[in-house]
Scaffold this active site. Sequence first.
Site, PDB file in Angstrom:
ATOM      1  N   HIS A 175       0.827  -1.204   0.000  1.00  0.00           N
ATOM      2  CA  HIS A 175       0.000   0.000   0.000  1.00  0.00           C
ATOM      3  C   HIS A 175       0.868   1.264   0.000  1.00  0.00           C
ATOM      4  CE1 HIS A 175      -3.382  -2.647   0.802  1.00  0.00           C
ATOM      5  NE2 HIS A 175      -2.718  -3.145   1.834  1.00  0.00           N
ATOM      6  N   ASN A 466       7.789  17.846  18.022  1.00  0.00           N
ATOM      7  CA  ASN A 466       8.110  16.519  17.509  1.00  0.00           C
ATOM      8  C   ASN A 466       8.552  16.570  16.049  1.00  0.00           C
ATOM      9  OD1 ASN A 466       7.972  13.491  17.925  1.00  0.00           O
ATOM     10  ND2 ASN A 466       6.603  13.717  16.180  1.00  0.00           N
ATOM     11  N   ARG A 469      12.196  17.408  15.809  1.00  0.00           N
ATOM     12  CA  ARG A 469      13.053  16.307  16.247  1.00  0.00           C
ATOM     13  C   ARG A 469      13.141  15.184  15.231  1.00  0.00           C
ATOM     14  NH1 ARG A 469      10.323  17.137  21.306  1.00  0.00           N
ATOM     15  NH2 ARG A 469       8.960  15.414  20.783  1.00  0.00           N
ATOM     16  N   ASN A 472      14.851  15.940  10.469  1.00  0.00           N
ATOM     17  CA  ASN A 472      16.250  15.729  10.102  1.00  0.00           C
ATOM     18  C   ASN A 472      17.001  15.321  11.358  1.00  0.00           C
ATOM     19  OD1 ASN A 472      18.867  15.776   9.129  1.00  0.00           O
ATOM     20  ND2 ASN A 472      18.663  17.726   8.066  1.00  0.00           N
ATOM     21  N   HIS A 476      19.561  17.426  13.867  1.00  0.00           N
ATOM     22  CA  HIS A 476      18.983  17.588  15.211  1.00  0.00           C
ATOM     23  C   HIS A 476      19.904  17.026  16.274  1.00  0.00           C
ATOM     24  CE1 HIS A 476      16.673  15.973  18.667  1.00  0.00           C
ATOM     25  NE2 HIS A 476      16.102  17.155  18.624  1.00  0.00           N
ATOM     26  N   TYR A 484      22.435  22.597  22.475  1.00  0.00           N
ATOM     27  CA  TYR A 484      21.468  22.617  23.574  1.00  0.00           C
ATOM     28  C   TYR A 484      22.081  22.110  24.882  1.00  0.00           C
ATOM     29  CZ  TYR A 484      17.209  21.551  26.191  1.00  0.00           C
ATOM     30  OH  TYR A 484      16.240  21.478  27.157  1.00  0.00           O
ATOM     31  N   SER A 507      19.845  28.028  14.278  1.00  0.00           N
ATOM     32  CA  SER A 507      19.372  27.260  13.130  1.00  0.00           C
ATOM     33  C   SER A 507      18.731  28.158  12.081  1.00  0.00           C
ATOM     34  CB  SER A 507      18.376  26.196  13.601  1.00  0.00           C
ATOM     35  OG  SER A 507      17.916  25.428  12.513  1.00  0.00           O
ATOM     36  N   HIS A 511      20.131  28.754   8.203  1.00  0.00           N
ATOM     37  CA  HIS A 511      19.265  28.528   7.042  1.00  0.00           C
ATOM     38  C   HIS A 511      19.167  29.782   6.174  1.00  0.00           C
ATOM     39  CE1 HIS A 511      17.998  24.880   9.164  1.00  0.00           C
ATOM     40  NE2 HIS A 511      17.434  24.486   8.034  1.00  0.00           N
TER      41      HIS A 511
END
Length: 612
Positions: A175, A466, A469, A472, A476, A484, A507, A511
């Site tokens: 499927h 979420n 996280r 990528n 991350h 972090y 980030s 970018h």
Amino acid sequence: MGGAAASPAPCAVTLSKGKAKKLEVSEPSTSTVNQVTMAGDDCVRKRQSGSTATCKTPENEETQRRPESERPFQNSSNGWVDVDHVITRKMQLIAEAEQLKPAFMKEVDSHFTEFVNSLVAKSALLDSSSPASLFPASCAEKELHKAKTSRAPPEHGKIFTARRSLLDELFEVSHIRTIYHMFIALLIVFILSTLLVDFIDEGRLVLGFDLLVFVFGKFPVVFCTWLCMFSATVVVPYNLFVWWAQGYSSSSHRAIHSFFYGMLFTLFQIAGLGFGPTYVAVSYALPPASRFIVILEQVRLVMKAHSFIRENVPRVLSSVKDKSGTLHIPRISQYLYFLFAPTLIYRDNYPSCFSLLELANGDVLIVRSCYEGFGILLFQVLGSLFYAYYIFVRLCIPQFRNSSQETFNLRGLVLCIFNSILPGVLILFLVFFAFLHCWLNAFAEMLRFADRMFYKDWWNSTSYANYYRTWNVVVHDWLYYYAYRDFLWFFGKKFRAAAMLSVFTVSAAVHEYVLSICFGFFYPVLFCLFSCFGVVFNFTLNDRRKGPFWNVIMWTSLFLGQGVIICLYSQEWYARQYCPTENLLSDDEKALDEIPQDIKELINAKFWGLNI
């Protein structure tokens, strides 16, 4: 019959693997046999007399005490089984089983996932820990003090395990693979549409790919720039680390020694890998795709060099502090493997993908199966490039080529944004499939890199937290462990919100830097979407939002964001092409320079005569 009932033979139960186990059955007593015989005779007499009362055996009394729906079946007056009742009871049991099935499968899956994760974590900690760490109770205070005063060691960071990419597992389901076939069919439709339109307009088939040739132009310059960047990354960070590590233990001024080599490494990161490739991309006026290659490789090598130094410096400091006498310096081959590996977290060794094939004679044959799909993955990358080409040719260029010359109005902007959602979403899917799946898996195939969790099920996200996280995982992980967690180590765990905000800002800036250099102009659309709306959505649409409704909200906002990015950047690109903001006066001066000198003198004489 009485003799057989009085002395039954012991029965044997045959088990697996040909083993048998005898189960001894004790002989019933004579009083028990007589009671059963009398109860049976009583039941026969009642049945022959036509009485509707049933015999009061212990089994029948238990059946009568059960509710109607829990009885296994009912006997009619003539002794036949009530078939309707059996079928009804069977349907009730099936319905109850179907209701319990989702909850049961969810519980089994969650418990199995937790078990596997805990098993992997424990095995990794056992492999990387010392024998003294197997007895944490005896040195709990020392370990707690060490954890508060030092950074997390590498074994407490990301754990690499052999696992497949999620799309590889999903494509085994027919499927899901049909959806992949639908995208291929859409590519065929784009190709046919382009060929037919060109044949109607030109009277012949036009098979040129002028756009691809333009965006990937000046490739020799790109290759030379990448070769210089890669060679410098191989030589400079590795040698700086080796020289620092060899002189650190014997140095009398360790702080000055570390500061000197740290400044040299920072200077290389800023000037060598930072300024050099950017200068080449701008000064040589590289086209957009060629600039993307140079700038993305620049960012990748900067992150790799930082990870190599960040992971190895604490180990040298720990060995010098413990006075072990041996310095752990990685081999140059390990560093080279890391530079090509599809990860941004350095480890001395990574899990390798070998398949074990057990032969008939019991031997084990190691088969290297990681090169089988390399050609297919590269073919899929090329197919994605052509897919993007047809999306721009059929959906983007015809729309923005004329709209950039029109006057601005709100209605046109809204229509442009919504018309850009389809090409924006298709490009998003292509970037995900071509880079995060095919390109990274192709390098994993070449290097036999077994941990291929480059992304997770971001499409099922119900929150932007979420989604960030799982979209990528490679980037991350780098941001989590080196931005972090190091921020929290430096400032304390009370500043979690500030740490998260700083990671978002870094980030978003990176970018926007990539897009600004590649497009040749600064237009901070992505920075505003990322640092403003992204931060707001991350704190509002957090992990507490569950359910399909929030997944729909996430996809809706993602679609609108892609439409805004494609619309505004495309309009700015064509506006700068057709409406240049510089050299307007120089064009007039060039037109005046083309006027003959005698005509200029005649015009000046008449002008001064009128003024007189």
